[in-house]
Write a protein that holds these residues in place. Structure first.
Motif, PDB file in Angstrom:
ATOM      1  N   GLN A   1      -4.910  -5.614 -10.074  1.00 24.01           N
ATOM      2  CA  GLN A   1      -4.697  -4.993  -8.782  1.00 24.01           C
ATOM      3  C   GLN A   1      -3.210  -4.970  -8.443  1.00 24.01           C
ATOM      4  N   LEU A   2      -2.777  -3.899  -7.769  1.00 25.77           N
ATOM      5  CA  LEU A   2      -1.356  -3.709  -7.504  1.00 25.77           C
ATOM      6  C   LEU A   2      -0.758  -4.880  -6.724  1.00 25.77           C
ATOM      7  N   ARG A   3      -1.457  -5.348  -5.693  1.00 23.00           N
ATOM      8  CA  ARG A   3      -0.889  -6.427  -4.863  1.00 23.00           C
ATOM      9  C   ARG A   3      -0.641  -7.685  -5.693  1.00 23.00           C
ATOM     10  N   LYS A   4      -1.588  -8.024  -6.557  1.00 24.53           N
ATOM     11  CA  LYS A   4      -1.422  -9.194  -7.414  1.00 24.53           C
ATOM     12  C   LYS A   4      -0.216  -9.019  -8.329  1.00 24.53           C
TER      13      LYS A   4
ATOM     14  N   SER B   1       0.831  -1.208   0.000  1.00 25.41           N
ATOM     15  CA  SER B   1       0.000   0.000   0.000  1.00 25.41           C
ATOM     16  C   SER B   1       0.864   1.257   0.000  1.00 25.41           C
ATOM     17  N   LEU B   2       2.000   1.227   0.708  1.00 20.63           N
ATOM     18  CA  LEU B   2       2.899   2.379   0.716  1.00 20.63           C
ATOM     19  C   LEU B   2       3.527   2.573  -0.660  1.00 20.63           C
ATOM     20  N   PHE B   3       3.904   1.471  -1.284  1.00 20.55           N
ATOM     21  CA  PHE B   3       4.439   1.543  -2.651  1.00 20.55           C
ATOM     22  C   PHE B   3       3.397   2.131  -3.595  1.00 20.55           C
ATOM     23  N   GLY B   4       2.140   1.714  -3.417  1.00 19.07           N
ATOM     24  CA  GLY B   4       1.070   2.218  -4.278  1.00 19.07           C
ATOM     25  C   GLY B   4       0.783   3.685  -4.065  1.00 19.07           C
TER      26      GLY B   4
END
Length: 376
Positions: free
Chosen positions: A347-350, A323-326
């Motif tokens: 999605q970013l996490r994926k 989430s911080l990276f995003g």
């Protein structure tokens, strides 16, 4: 929204309710030409429901609006009819809008580009296409459409018109050029140029001593560059290391303050700031020199995430904060490409998990921290 209605008194008109709703959803950066009549050489005369031009992003869309007597049960790609409730089959509007788009593309290339965008390569011209029907709902089976998309809600369509970007944007160079272009498009599409719309464009011409669109874009780039430089300088000043493999000398320790602070709270705060600053530094270095294309932005994100994975100081007790990276990376792509998920196609996490696996690592979930991952 600046609305240019048909100049033909006998032409169909969009409903006043739809025009009002579009005006609420779209700002004045969007020019909307309704019930256009397009004569393209060698092609049948095309009747266009809506042509949208976002002058801020330089994007174009041809949109067909359909009202059906029953709900749409199945919306398919070209080659088959659409199925309505009750078993009624109707002509496929995707095929209709595709023909319209061909006609619009042809006249823009022959009539508008040479006169108003002489440096623009005609073969690079990109137009979006869409079909809007209130009879399309959550229960409609929508086949994957190769070109364009089907919408059943105006807010969804308006969001695409407002936020979509193009690898080859058609940007108007100045306020004066916008007036000339608006007149040319009205003549081409046989639409009127209402007095209130003309007044708004004249006002923007008088008030704009600079090219506002390009200047705003330039300011955003300058702010991003300054943030990146600031992040690196902050890390160096704190004795941090932007690249772990190349350690930088730590500055000499400062004398202790006369009045001791809450060391526990200070350490916690400094740790959080350092983590964000390190993340910012990796992203800033990766995005340096990126030309703005989606492909280049995607490669920059890959490079930044690889640097994060290689940075042991970002692997805390609760793993790496996706989430911080995003939140740190989003401002670098939002203006040109929208959200990170839109740019990456997932999605970013994926995406982060897949990138970690591709690097030969073994990512795993972190209990109680759904946005974090741990790698081995």
């Amino acid at each position: 929204m600046l609305h240019f209605p048909s100049a033909n008194s006998a032409a169909h008109r969009p409903s006043a309710r739809d025009v009002a709703r579009l005006s609420e959803l779209l700002d004045d950066d969007v020019w909307a030409f309704s019930n256009c009549r397009v004569d393209a050489a060698g092609k049948p005369v095309a009747e266009i429901d809506w042509f949208f031009y976002n002058i801020r992003h330089g994007t174009l869309m041809v949109s067909e609006w359909k009202g059906f007597p029953q709900r749409v049960l199945s919306a398919t790609d070209t080659g088959t009819q659409w199925l309505l409730e009750g078993g009624v089959m109707v002509a496929n509007p995707i095929e209709q809008v595709s023909r319209q788009l061909d006609a619009v593309r042809a006249v823009l290339r022959s009539s508008i580009l040479p006169q108003h965008f002489p440096a623009f390569e005609p073969l690079q011209l990109r137009l979006m296409q869409s079909v809007y029907s209130p009879q399309v709902d959550d229960g409609t089976a929508i086949e994957r459409i190769r070109w364009g998309k089907v919408y059943g809600r105006l807010p969804e369509l308006a969001a695409v018109i407002s936020n979509s970007t193009s690898p080859a944007p058609l940007l108007v160079p100045s306020s004066e050029a916008r007036l000339k272009l608006a007149n040319a498009l009205c003549a081409l599409f046989r639409t009127s140029f209402p007095a209130d719309v003309k007044a708004k464009l004249h006002a923007s011409k008088k008030e704009a001593s600079i090219d506002v669109v390009h200047r705003i874009s330039e300011i955003h780039r300058q702010i991003a560059a300054l943030h990146g430089e600031l992040a690196e300088l902050t890390l160096l000043a704190a004795g941090g290391d932007v690249h772990p493999a190349e350690p930088q000398p730590r500055p000499k320790a400062q004398p202790a303050a006369t009045k001791p602070a809450d060391t526990k709270a200070t350490a916690k705060k400094d740790s959080a700031m350092t983590e964000q600053q390190r993340m910012q530094a990796h992203l800033a270095r990766s995005f340096r020199g990126v030309n703005g294309s989606a492909d280049e932005a995607g490669k920059a994100l890959e490079k930044a995430w690889a640097a994060v994975l290689d940075d042991p100081l970002l692997h805390g007790e609760t793993g790496i904060s996706v989430s911080l990276f995003g939140s740190t990376g989003s401002p670098l792509v939002k203006e040109k490409h929208g959200s990170l998920a839109k740019l990456l196609g997932m999605q970013l996490r994926k995406w982060c998990v897949l990138q970690a696996k591709a690097a030969g690592l073994e990512p795993s979930d972190v209990a109680g921290k759904p946005s974090n991952i741990r790698v081995r």
